[in-house]
Write a protein that holds these residues in place. Structure first.
Motif, PDB file in Angstrom:
ATOM      1  N   UNK A 269       7.069 -10.678  -6.331  1.00 34.68           N
ATOM      2  CA  UNK A 269       6.441 -11.197  -7.236  1.00 34.68           C
ATOM      3  C   UNK A 269       5.836 -10.355  -8.224  1.00 34.68           C
ATOM      4  N   UNK A 270       5.770 -10.398  -9.373  1.00 26.67           N
ATOM      5  CA  UNK A 270       5.487  -9.367 -10.462  1.00 26.67           C
ATOM      6  C   UNK A 270       3.704  -9.208 -10.237  1.00 26.67           C
ATOM      7  N   UNK A 271       3.086 -10.124 -10.201  1.00 25.68           N
ATOM      8  CA  UNK A 271       1.492  -9.769 -10.061  1.00 25.68           C
ATOM      9  C   UNK A 271       1.243  -8.957  -9.326  1.00 25.68           C
ATOM     10  N   UNK A 272       1.688  -9.076  -7.889  1.00 26.21           N
ATOM     11  CA  UNK A 272       1.042  -8.210  -6.785  1.00 26.21           C
ATOM     12  C   UNK A 272       1.943  -6.758  -7.064  1.00 26.21           C
ATOM     13  N   UNK A 273       2.987  -6.819  -7.634  1.00 30.49           N
ATOM     14  CA  UNK A 273       3.482  -5.380  -7.703  1.00 30.49           C
ATOM     15  C   UNK A 273       3.027  -4.672  -8.734  1.00 30.49           C
ATOM     16  N   UNK A 274       2.380  -5.497  -9.873  1.00 25.51           N
ATOM     17  CA  UNK A 274       1.627  -4.735 -11.147  1.00 25.51           C
ATOM     18  C   UNK A 274       0.303  -4.323 -10.603  1.00 25.51           C
TER      19      UNK A 274
ATOM     20  N   UNK B  34      -2.409  -2.611   1.752  1.00 29.93           N
ATOM     21  CA  UNK B  34      -1.712  -3.660   0.939  1.00 29.93           C
ATOM     22  C   UNK B  34      -0.143  -3.476   1.109  1.00 29.93           C
ATOM     23  N   UNK B  35       0.428  -2.320   1.370  1.00 26.45           N
ATOM     24  CA  UNK B  35       1.890  -1.979   1.239  1.00 26.45           C
ATOM     25  C   UNK B  35       2.049  -0.889   2.319  1.00 26.45           C
ATOM     26  N   UNK B  36       1.902  -1.540   3.664  1.00 27.59           N
ATOM     27  CA  UNK B  36       2.105  -0.852   4.817  1.00 27.59           C
ATOM     28  C   UNK B  36       3.453  -0.026   4.840  1.00 27.59           C
ATOM     29  N   UNK B  37       4.368  -0.538   4.165  1.00 23.45           N
ATOM     30  CA  UNK B  37       5.802   0.069   4.407  1.00 23.45           C
ATOM     31  C   UNK B  37       5.910   1.230   3.213  1.00 23.45           C
ATOM     32  N   UNK B  38       4.809   1.481   2.588  1.00 23.23           N
ATOM     33  CA  UNK B  38       4.688   2.464   1.536  1.00 23.23           C
ATOM     34  C   UNK B  38       5.864   2.532   0.581  1.00 23.23           C
ATOM     35  N   UNK B  39       6.294   1.059   0.130  1.00 19.17           N
ATOM     36  CA  UNK B  39       7.202   1.263  -0.864  1.00 19.17           C
ATOM     37  C   UNK B  39       6.774   1.837  -2.291  1.00 19.17           C
ATOM     38  N   UNK B  40       5.299   1.845  -2.485  1.00 22.43           N
ATOM     39  CA  UNK B  40       4.814   2.361  -3.767  1.00 22.43           C
ATOM     40  C   UNK B  40       4.412   3.872  -3.526  1.00 22.43           C
ATOM     41  N   UNK B  41       4.585   4.424  -2.425  1.00 21.60           N
ATOM     42  CA  UNK B  41       4.461   5.921  -2.300  1.00 21.60           C
ATOM     43  C   UNK B  41       2.931   6.323  -1.933  1.00 21.60           C
ATOM     44  N   UNK B  42       2.011   5.653  -1.739  1.00 23.33           N
ATOM     45  CA  UNK B  42       0.840   5.795  -1.926  1.00 23.33           C
ATOM     46  C   UNK B  42       0.441   7.130  -0.576  1.00 23.33           C
TER      47      UNK B  42
END
Length: 180
Positions: free
Chosen positions: A117-122, A153-161
């Motif tokens: 969904x766009x809102x959580x990704x944003x 919030x992103x335990x799979x690290x898709x956003x690279x944090x």
């Protein structure tokens, strides 16, 4: 506007300038100004003038703030990029329906941050941007805090944090070793 910039804009395709790329909720004049700002990127003064006009036409619009963020980020005006990154967090929280202003209060129960969904990704994108900018501007603890929230919030690290935190840790270790 200098002659070279004016000549470049004369060559820009009018259809490209008039296109409705952003889904229709941005006034056409503001969208055109964003396109002109992108076409004027090499002339910072002209690009900023177009961004300012977009902000006059659509004050506080998320896409205008995103245009400012991108301009300042790619020009390495990191403190200014951070201002607009923080505005993007506000837009993202509004899109999530969150009625508070502190991103620290967002939890995995707030939204499906693992979905598409766009809102959580944003929200995640904006928080990674803020964390990165904080690291780059020497505010390491604040940067790690923002990126740590993304990791929660992103335990799979898709956003690279997690990778950004690791790079910051390695850099800090190297500095300590060089100073020792």
């Amino acid at each position: 506007m200098n002659q070279e910039h004016r000549a470049m804009l004369d060559e820009v395709d009018e259809d490209w300038l008039a296109r409705r790329y952003y889904g229709g909720d941005l006034p056409p004049e503001a969208e055109r100004c964003l396109h002109l700002a992108a076409a004027s990127y090499a002339d910072s003064g002209a690009a900023l003038a177009h961004l300012a006009r977009a902000a006059e036409v659509a004050p506080g619009h998320r896409l205008v703030d995103l245009g400012h963020y991108k301009f300042h980020f790619y020009k390495a005006n990191l403190d200014q990029a951070l201002v607009y990154g923080e505005r993007m967090i506000g837009h993202a929280m509004a899109a999530l329906g969150v009625n508070h202003t502190d991103w620290r209060a967002v939890t995995p129960a707030t939204a499906d941050f693992r979905g598409l969904e766009p809102a959580p990704r944003l929200f995640l994108f904006a928080l990674v941007a803020i964390g990165y900018l904080l690291l780059r501007t020497g505010r390491l603890d604040a940067g790690r805090e923002a990126l740590g929230k993304v990791c929660q919030l992103d335990p799979d690290d898709r956003f690279g944090a997690a990778r950004l935190i690791a790079v910051a840790d390695r850099h800090e270790d190297e500095l300590e070793e060089a100073g020792a």
